[in-house]
Structures are given as structure tokens and as C-alpha cells.
Motif scaffolding. Structure first.
Motif, PDB file in Angstrom:
ATOM      1  N   THR A  78       5.422   6.840  -2.939  1.00 46.13           N
ATOM      2  CA  THR A  78       5.609   7.421  -1.608  1.00 46.13           C
ATOM      3  C   THR A  78       6.999   7.037  -1.115  1.00 46.13           C
ATOM      4  OG1 THR A  78       3.248   7.193  -1.097  1.00 46.13           O
ATOM      5  CG2 THR A  78       4.755   7.517   0.768  1.00 46.13           C
ATOM      6  N   VAL A 103      10.000   6.491   1.485  1.00 50.76           N
ATOM      7  CA  VAL A 103      10.111   6.263   2.924  1.00 50.76           C
ATOM      8  C   VAL A 103      11.572   5.982   3.246  1.00 50.76           C
ATOM      9  CG1 VAL A 103       9.472   4.771   4.851  1.00 50.76           C
ATOM     10  CG2 VAL A 103       7.766   5.375   3.132  1.00 50.76           C
ATOM     11  N   GLN A 125      10.761   2.937  -2.026  1.00 49.52           N
ATOM     12  CA  GLN A 125       9.866   3.617  -2.959  1.00 49.52           C
ATOM     13  C   GLN A 125       8.556   2.828  -2.974  1.00 49.52           C
ATOM     14  OE1 GLN A 125      10.661   6.480  -4.472  1.00 49.52           O
ATOM     15  NE2 GLN A 125      12.739   6.478  -3.661  1.00 49.52           N
ATOM     16  N   GLU A 127       4.961   2.154  -4.078  1.00 50.70           N
ATOM     17  CA  GLU A 127       4.045   2.500  -5.165  1.00 50.70           C
ATOM     18  C   GLU A 127       2.597   2.493  -4.672  1.00 50.70           C
ATOM     19  OE1 GLU A 127       6.027   0.535  -9.054  1.00 50.70           O
ATOM     20  OE2 GLU A 127       5.663  -0.840  -7.392  1.00 50.70           O
ATOM     21  N   ASP A 128       1.733   3.199  -5.391  1.00 51.56           N
ATOM     22  CA  ASP A 128       0.312   3.182  -5.053  1.00 51.56           C
ATOM     23  C   ASP A 128      -0.217   1.753  -5.022  1.00 51.56           C
ATOM     24  OD1 ASP A 128       0.297   5.902  -4.930  1.00 51.56           O
ATOM     25  OD2 ASP A 128      -0.596   6.218  -6.907  1.00 51.56           O
ATOM     26  N   SER A 145       4.026  -3.338   1.566  1.00 47.36           N
ATOM     27  CA  SER A 145       3.925  -1.920   1.233  1.00 47.36           C
ATOM     28  C   SER A 145       3.017  -1.163   2.199  1.00 47.36           C
ATOM     29  CB  SER A 145       3.398  -1.749  -0.202  1.00 47.36           C
ATOM     30  OG  SER A 145       2.036  -2.122  -0.288  1.00 47.36           O
ATOM     31  N   PRO A 169      -3.791   5.197   1.401  1.00 43.64           N
ATOM     32  CA  PRO A 169      -2.398   5.579   1.639  1.00 43.64           C
ATOM     33  C   PRO A 169      -1.664   4.495   2.418  1.00 43.64           C
ATOM     34  CG  PRO A 169      -3.871   7.415   2.124  1.00 43.64           C
ATOM     35  CD  PRO A 169      -4.741   6.216   1.899  1.00 43.64           C
ATOM     36  N   THR A 184       3.162   3.549   6.549  1.00 43.56           N
ATOM     37  CA  THR A 184       4.620   3.520   6.419  1.00 43.56           C
ATOM     38  C   THR A 184       5.305   2.845   7.590  1.00 43.56           C
ATOM     39  OG1 THR A 184       4.735   5.751   7.369  1.00 43.56           O
ATOM     40  CG2 THR A 184       4.668   5.571   4.963  1.00 43.56           C
TER      41      THR A 184
END
Length: 574
Positions: free
Chosen positions: A265, A267, A276, A278-279, A369, A391, A394
Motif C-alpha cells: 500500500t 502512502v 511502501q 506491506e501487508d 505500519s 488494511p 494510513t
């Protein structure tokens, strides 16, 4: 003791028990009472130590819970010594509370494995005192005597080392940023194996060397690790990877399988940098996986099992946690390897943490994260680390990235900020169990986050003179975090109110003013103004369009000032 006050205020004693605290009501029969308390002391001595308070009924609360105890403290200490093997020395103190006499038994963590005079061996697991199996007794005895099974001879020749495994080790060492590690890559085979603690005293490969570098080691089953990927958490596996030893190659294969299925994802931060996300953060997963390989009990011939889906990532290793380490102290207990030789080999290769901060890193990276912390659970046969794959938030990720680097790398700071996203205020007594430190250490962490350069917290006005004040996020921080904060709307209202009052008094506002009002930087001030303009509370009134001096005045939805009612004089009738 604070816990006694908690019971007096209405909480039952049973709910206050922990892995290091137990409440006991002395049995009427004196002989049975001594035996019962000796068992409780054995239970704690075989774990990490603890405290037993005698004279409290664990199923009651308030004054009714404090029934008192008339045992003689010195006689109880002597009886515990007599009724345990080897004889256990404890400290027994008298307490006066709620008009009752209580006894506090303080049990240290044992240097050996203890049992009752009748030969029964117990260990404290969470809030239960459970019998120990012969395997558990053997494992605990070896750990406390410092016996390292992984350093013993495996009986296999140095010629049995897998060439691919040794080549992989050299590649890791050569690619290290540490010059000392790089030099190891130039060593001859025997010297390198010695450095990796892979050679036993008799010149054969050690158990550690066999595990790390040989195929089909005697202590590993068919598979050293099994990896499964599922499209949904309850669906069929669409990819299954079964890997055998050597462990260094098995570790790399499983790690690569996880990375190959990671999503990203992106941001963008206020200063233009891009994160960047990550999951599942690679740094956190790597630590969990390497812990499974070096702390798992390979004597059980178990397997490291990994289940991977978008909803969760689960890593299970054989055997319980190392003696003295629990889920309640795992962040602060420090490094304690079950197999020191195996752990040293992984550390030399740069695969494991040198000072035991791997779990810290897992927690920290997940919060950074924008995700929840991992869940660690322990059973008699396994340890499970579970990462949730929701998810990312952010806003939290962006905010953490704006903090000074030393705070980004501080697990206590990350956990405290996470707490305050869900709760308006916290005290050190609430923070202490979350960061697994004392109340004074928790207070020091809160104070540091309230001071510069972090400056993200502030004590509440009503408690700022207290020894242990309540802390909250500053208003500008809440605005920056936005919807990541459960109570954001009310905090945002406070920012709105101050800016609206300023515009009413002076007719306009600019970025410099917002920076002074809330003690924020230029980017945070820009975000606050942008939010107000977006909601049409403000509108740009200057011709200048860029820079901190751009002026803003009342927008279409700027609230009108409330006017006080004045009496209206009615005209007199003719």
C-alpha cells in the motif's frame, strides 16, 4: 499494595491474579495449609518467581475478601523449606490491610527444578498451577543448569555438511554491512564451522551444526517447515511448500514464499516522501520466523508451520516458551536462548537479533505500519505468533513517520500512542502492563513523550501537579491522526473553536498563526487549514496562493456568533 486497594474497591481477588501473583485462603487444618502453600511456592519457583498473599478469599471482593491469617510467619517459612525438594527459601512478611493481618510470601525464580516432599512438581502457567510432565521437568532442568543440547555431538562427520547450505552462509556473510562478518566469509570450511558453533568437542558436527547445515538431521522429522497460502482464511490452500533441513535453507525458502505474496500500500507523506506499507511488515515477519527456528524445541521432532492469507499470518513453532519468558514479560525479559549454540550460529549469519529485541521489533513494526500488534500464545507443545492482516491505518503510519527517529524506534512510544488512539487519557498505572515495565518506568516514558523533541503528549490540566498525572495527545496530534483516533470529532471541535474565535477577533488567520496557536510545524498547520477550507469554514481571502502568509477568512459555513437576547420595547397602545 495497589492491588489490595483494587480488591477493596470491588474487584474480586481472582480477577487480580496474574502469572506472578496469587491469593490464598489458609485451610483450616494447619498441616494441609502448609502443604497447600508449599505447592504454591513450588509452582512459582519453577516459573519466573512470584508472590502469594495469604488471607484473601479469591472469589470475594470488598472487605469480605479480607479474611486474615493467623499463621506465624517464621513457622510458615520453615515449613515451606521442609516441604520442598530441594529445600526452597522464601521470604514471608506480615501485612496489615482493611483491619486484617495478611501474610505475603515472596518466592524467587528457582535455580533448580523444585517439587513437594511427596515428589509432585508444579509450574505457574498464566494464573494456573499445573503439574509438570517428565519432559517439562527435563527441559527446565537443562535450561537452569545451562546445559545446551544443541552444542552436544551429533555423531555426524563434517563431510555431511550440505555444500549449498555452506555456500548460502558465505553469501550472507559476504553481503553483510558489518566488516567483521564479511571477514568470516573468507574463512576455510573448518574455521567457518567453528565460528558457527557447528563443531562439537569430539570433532564431529554439533547438534546445532547438523540442524543448520545438514540434510535429514536426526532431530527433525520429514519437514522442518510447512508453508501454506490461502486466498481466504478458511479456504483451501492454493500453495503448499514443504521444506526439510538444513534450517538455514528452510528459513530462506519460507521467507521468500511469504515475500512473494506480499501486497503493498503506497502512502505519500506531507514532505513528498513515499512509504511502501506491506501487508505484513517484512521486519516483523522475519523476526517471528527466525524466533520459531532458533527457539523451537527440535527435540520434539516438530515442524515450524506457517499459514498465510490476506486475513492473518500465523507462525507456529514446537515447544513452549523458554523458561522464565511469558507472554506478560516477553517484551522486556531480554534474550534467553533455549539452544545457545544454535542461536549464536544464526546471529553470526545476521539472521537473528544480537541482544534479544526481536519481539520488540515485531510489535514496533506492526504499529508503525498502522496495524495491530501481534498476538502471542503459548501451549505445552507450541508457541503461536498471529499477525492480523487488516488494511493499514494510513493516518497512524503517516504520523509515526513524522516523529523523531529515536521515537519511531522505541517500542514503548509506539504502544503508548496506540493506546491513546483508543482512549482519551492514560496514566502510568495503565501503561505499565501494556509496555511490560514498572509504573515508574511507564511514567518516565510518558514524560519523555510529553517533552521535546517528541512533544506529542501533555498532562491534563487537572492532574498536571500529581506525581503520576494523566496524559493525553495534544490537540494538533489528534488533528493529524484524524479518524485513527476514536474520539477525534470532539478533539477536532476544540481546534475548530480556537481558530473560529481567532478569526472572529482578528478577521483572518494564516499558517504562521496556526503554528503558534497549536505549536505545530508548517505541514501540520497546512493540513489543519486545508481541512477547514474543505469544510467551507474558511476561505482564502488574499491574492497570494502559496506560502505561510496566505490569509484565510470566514467561509460560507463559518458559524455566526451567538447574540444575546435583548428586551424589545413594545409600542404603547393608543
Amino acid at each position: 499494595m495497589p492491588v489490595l486497594k483494587k480488591i477493596l474497591s470491588g474487584t474480586t481477588a481472582a480477577k487480580c491474579e496474574t502469572d506472578t501473583l496469587d491469593f490464598k485462603q489458609a485451610k483450616p487444618n494447619l498441616k494441609e495449609a502448609f502443604q497447600d502453600l508449599a505447592e504454591a511456592c513450588v509452582c512459582f519457583a519453577n516459573a519466573g518467581g512470584g508472590t502469594v498473599i495469604v488471607g484473601v478469599a479469591d472469589n470475594k471482593s470488598g472487605e469480605d475478601a479480607f479474611i486474615g491469617c493467623d499463621m506465624d510467619a517464621s513457622i510458615l517459612r520453615s515449613k515451606v523449606h521442609q516441604l520442598t525438594m530441594p529445600s526452597l527459601l522464601v521470604d514471608v512478611r506480615e501485612l496489615k490491610f482493611a483491619g486484617r493481618r495478611l501474610l505475603e510470601i515472596i518466592i524467587p525464580e528457582g535455580l533448580e527444578v523444585y517439587s513437594t516432599a511427596k515428589g509432585y512438581t508444579y509450574q505457574r502457567i498464566n494464573t494456573d498451577c499445573l503439574p509438570m510432565r517428565p519432559l517439562d521437568v527435563t527441559r527446565l532442568s537443562e535450561e537452569r543448569r545451562g546445559f545446551d543440547w544443541s552444542a552436544t555431538a551429533s555423531g555426524r562427520s563434517l563431510d555431511d555438511v550440505d555444500p549449498l547450505a555452506l555456500r548460502y552462509c558465505r553469501r550472507l556473510l559476504a553481503g553483510s554491512t558489518d566488516p567483521a562478518r564479511q571477514r568470516y566469509s573468507q574463512f576455510g570450511d573448518r574455521d567457518l564451522l567453528n565460528a558457527l558453533h557447528a563443531i562439537a568437542d569430539d570433532g564431529s558436527l554439533s547438534r546445532s551444526g547438523e540442524l543448520m547445515l545438514c540434510q535429514n538431521p536426526s532431530s527433525v522429522g520429514i519437514n522442518a517447515a510447512v508453508y501454506q497460502h490461502k486466498r481466504t482464511q478458511s479456504g483451501e490452500a492454493d500453495a503448499v511448500l514443504r521444506v526439510g533441513a538444513p534450517l538455514v535453507l528452510a528459513f530462506d525458502e519460507v521467507l521468500q514464499a511469504i515475500r512473494a505474496r506480499q501486497g503493498i500500500t503506497p502512502v505519500t507523506l506531507a514532505d513528498g516522501r513515499q512509504l511502501q506499507i506491506e501487508d505484513y511488515p517484512s521486519a516483523a515477519i522475519r523476526e517471528a520466523l527466525v524466533n520459531a527456528f532458533i527457539h523451537g524445541d527440535w527435540r520434539l521432532r516438530g515442524t515450524v508451520e506457517v499459514e498465510h492469507s490476506p486475513q492473518y499470518l500465523r507462525i507456529e513453532s514446537p515447544g513452549p516458551l523458554v523458561s522464565g519468558v511469558t507472554t506478560n514479560n516477553i517484551l522486556t525479559r531480554g534474550s534467553r536462548a533455549r539452544f545457545p549454540a544454535l542461536a549464536s550460529g544464526f546471529r553470526l549469519l545476521g539472521l537473528a537479533e544480537e541482544v534479544g529485541q526481536g519481539v520488540d521489533r515485531m510489535y514496533r513494526e506492526m504499529i508503525k505500519s498502522g496495524r495491530d500488534v501481534p498476538v502471542i500464545t503459548e501451549g505445552a507443545e507450541h508457541v503461536v505468533v498471529l499477525f492480523r492482516g487488516e488494511p493499514p491505518n494510513t493516518r497512524i503510519a503517516k504520523f509515526v513517520a513524522s516523529l523523531p527517529q529515536e521515537e519511531q524506534d522505541d517500542t514503548d512510544a509506539m504502544l503508548i500512542i496506540r493506546m491513546l488512539c483508543a482512549k482519551r487519557t492514560v496514566r502510568s498505572s495503565e501503561v505499565a502492563p501494556v509496555i511490560q515495565r514498572s509504573q515508574d518506568e511507564a511514567q518516565a516514558a510518558l514524560h519523555r513523550l510529553a517533552a521535546e523533541p517528541a512533544g506529542v503528549l501533555e498532562p491534563t490540566r487537572a492532574t498536571m501537579q500529581h506525581h503520576y498525572p494523566a496524559y493525553r495527545l495534544r490537540a494538533e496530534v489528534v488533528s493529524h491522526l484524524g479518524s485513527a483516533v476514536a474520539y477525534h470529532s470532539r478533539a477536532a471541535d476544540d481546534i475548530d473553536r480556537k481558530i473560529i474565535e481567532h478569526v472572529r477577533d482578528y478577521g483572518e488567520v494564516n499558517s504562521r498563526t496556526v503554528q503558534r496557536l497549536f505549536d505545530v510545524g508548517v505541514y501540520q498547520a497546512r493540513d489543519i487549514i486545508r481541512d477547514l477550507v474543505g469544510r467551507e469554514l474558511l476561505t482564502r481571502t488574499s491574492e497570494q496562493k502559496r506560502g505561510t502568509a496566505v490569509r484565510y477568512g470566514p467561509g460560507p459555513k463559518f458559524p455566526k456568533a451567538k447574540t444575546s437576547r435583548s428586551k424589545v420595547r413594545r409600542p404603547e397602545a393608543d
